[in-house]
Design a protein around this motif. Structure first.
Motif, short mmCIF file in Angstrom:
data_model
loop_
_atom_site.label_atom_id
_atom_site.label_comp_id
_atom_site.label_asym_id
_atom_site.label_seq_id
_atom_site.Cartn_x
_atom_site.Cartn_y
_atom_site.Cartn_z
N TRP A 115 -3.37 16.51 42.54
CA TRP A 115 -2.56 15.16 41.66
C TRP A 115 -3.57 14.65 41.12
O TRP A 115 -2.93 13.91 40.45
N ARG B 214 11.72 13.52 37.43
CA ARG B 214 12.84 14.61 36.93
C ARG B 214 12.80 14.67 34.99
O ARG B 214 13.88 14.03 35.26
N GLY C 85 3.80 16.82 49.92
CA GLY C 85 3.96 15.49 48.91
C GLY C 85 4.73 14.24 49.75
O GLY C 85 4.18 13.37 49.96
N LEU D 89 8.04 16.70 37.15
CA LEU D 89 8.71 16.91 38.24
C LEU D 89 9.43 15.61 39.37
O LEU D 89 10.26 15.65 39.72
N VAL D 90 7.95 15.25 39.56
CA VAL D 90 8.47 13.71 40.42
C VAL D 90 9.52 13.15 39.69
O VAL D 90 10.59 11.87 40.82
N THR E 2 4.31 22.57 42.29
CA THR E 2 3.12 23.25 41.98
C THR E 2 2.09 23.61 42.50
O THR E 2 1.37 23.38 43.16
N GLU F 292 3.27 18.76 34.54
CA GLU F 292 4.08 19.51 35.13
C GLU F 292 4.54 18.56 36.49
O GLU F 292 5.13 18.03 37.23
N ARG F 293 3.91 18.65 37.24
CA ARG F 293 4.19 17.48 38.81
C ARG F 293 4.38 15.89 38.09
O ARG F 293 6.01 15.40 39.08
N ASN G 36 5.09 9.54 44.95
CA ASN G 36 6.09 11.14 45.44
C ASN G 36 7.39 10.31 45.42
O ASN G 36 7.56 9.08 44.96
N TYR G 37 7.99 11.38 45.05
CA TYR G 37 9.20 11.07 45.30
C TYR G 37 9.55 10.35 46.37
O TYR G 37 11.32 10.11 46.56
#
Lengths: 335, 335
Positions: free
Chosen positions: A252, B269, A52, B266-267, A246, B262-263, A59-60
């Motif tokens: 993704w 939260r 990521g 996750l990212v 994941t 899911e992703r 993304n984060y």
């Protein structure tokens, strides 16, 4: 001091980063300025999240730039300091990058390593982000109760193995899912899972049924994809699903398709939550202290898979995704 | 007393129940035995969950049997009692079925209606399971904070309209999604949404972007499918997704496909949780008392769409799924 060897991001991968996306470079060892200090890295970390960090997809965190030192956690020792909060000899873990030496003003330090009776490498694994991720994901989102059945994917991995053992400490029945006989044996022999399933062999659904006779109360997932789809079929009313990674989905962008879970989540009153450990920074010390005591007491086992020399770093992320490591993948730097 | 008209399940629908799956029958009015009482129903309820109640697919309740009185909530008055806890004249709401008269031993009674200053029909809508579902789903799972943006699907419906108004009472920005100009107008004019989107017209994604300039903190979903897929793209870090219904998916056997979340969970939260109001039975009085006071104060509006006569019941579930009703769909029984 010798030169500062560094691994730079050379090109942006489309999917999982390979060795070819990085290059080894050499730079002068920097001098700390005012309120700075220099860390000699001893261990570099390799983890799935790095995919990521170099991805251009939202993304984060902002992606690592081309030509920049690869973002990575590392552990080392302060060798020069002009910072009042950090003294020569301090052991640290932080976002110090894939390099021999890192300059820091303290902002990229995750924590000072206080467990100096234990190997420094643990600060990157079972006492580091992996252990912390397992701890907060399981306890804060998974909410395990004694007697619950807890299923863990990538169960022999550095996060998964800690999840399984902490769940066991909480009085749960633990079921690990891993790929291949070696990892399944590790799950049972090293990490104490009550049952372990090889998702690469046979009927996963039937194996889950046999391993979870009372259904699944907590599913701690690091994979997404087919493994999750199988486990979710077995959740009990009130089950908690922790989305931590994941790993089984290679891209993704665009989002892949899968079975819709809304009806099942509704009927089962399931709760699905995503976890990013950085949100728990204010509670790292609580968790690290507890994890370290479990390690000292022999209640929390770990495996490390340590490669010697920074030249092993570039290919290490792809190795992780191929599942080649047995234990936390680290790079030890030669002093 | 006349005969007891009843609507029986004639055949098991594959998907959404239609009028042809039911039949009107007549039975003698039963006599209460010891610790029983007889209720004269005044209003019968019609709701989306009834699709599940007649479905053979695994669900959260056992399916209604062929030839049995259709399971349904109804509100009425005790007309004869041999039960110490229920007196003639008591107003009740419970699982009394699509019929004129219901015998009860109290176990199928949801609650005694204490708000006798308000219309009895409300006990099946804004003060009944719809209002309770909105209340617990939004407050317990959605966890709205002042300033949050709350998006609601089926926003003009009996659950959605209450969700939107309660969110507004909590200090949130409320955005409703509904189908067609009439419902969108209802959202804005009757239910006070800050913005309302017609998912049947134009670009839902662009409309969401415009209506949610600060992203989505809470998504209260009654639809699943394409509407959810669009909203989930806009969630903020820490967003809560409440799964309350799946009205837009006509069959869950087999599970349909959709984008994997899911992703994104996750990212971001994100937290996704399924709600079934029956889990909150121990807190119904708390919620009903609060909802009733909001109704009296004019802060919680409702719409009812009342058909006269039990013969309208069989086709009413399909009408709901076609979105033909404006407000809570009820059947009033002629005394």
């Amino acid at each position: 001091m010798s030169a500062n060897k560094q691994i730079l991001l050379k090109s942006r991968p489309d999917g999982i980063p390979q060795a070819e996306h990085f290059e080894l470079a050499s730079a002068p060892v920097p001098e700390p300025g005012d309120r700075q200090f220099l860390v000699r890295n001893e261990f570099l970390s390799v983890e799935p999240a790095m995919r990521g960090w170099v991805s251009a997809v939202a993304n984060y965190s902002t992606p690592v730039g081309i030509g920049e030192v690869m973002r990575a956690f590392a552990a080392g020792t302060v060798v020069k300091s002009r910072h009042p909060g950090f003294a020569e000899g301090d052991k640290l873990m932080g976002m110090l990058g894939w390099q021999d030496y890192a300059l820091s003003d303290g902002t990229n330090i995750t924590r000072k390593v206080k467990e100096t009776d234990l190997p420094l490498s643990l600060s990157l694994g079972v006492l580091g982000l992996n252990g912390l991720t397992a701890y907060f994901g399981l306890l804060d989102l998974g909410l395990p109760k004694p007697g619950d059945t807890v299923v863990v994917s990538t169960a022999a991995g550095s996060v998964g193995s800690a999840v399984g053992q902490i769940a066991k400490l909480m009085g749960c029945r633990t079921v690990g899912i891993a790929g291949g006989a070696t990892k399944v044996a590790l799950c049972k022999d090293a990490f104490g899972y009550d049952a372990a399933i090889d998702y690469k062999s046979g009927d996963l659904d039937a194996a889950l049924k046999a391993a979870c006779p009372r259904g699944v109360d907590v599913y701690y997932d690091n994979t997404s994809g087919a493994i999750s789809d199988a486990v979710i079929q077995h959740i009990n009313v009130g089950a908690r699903i922790v989305i931590c990674g994941t790993a089984s989905v290679s891209s993704w962008d665009p989002w892949p398709s899968g079975p819709r879970i809304e009806r099942h989540i509704l009927v089962k009153r399931g709760r699905m939550a995503g976890l990013i450990v950085f949100d728990y920074a204010h509670r790292y010390e609580e968790a690290a202290t507890r994890l370290a005591q479990w390690v000292r007491d022999g209640k929390l086992k770990y495996r490390e898979d340590i490669a010697e020399g920074i030249e092993h770093a570039p290919g290490a992320i792809a190795e992780l995704y191929r599942g080649e490591n047995l234990g936390k993948r680290l790079i030890r730097l030669t002093p």
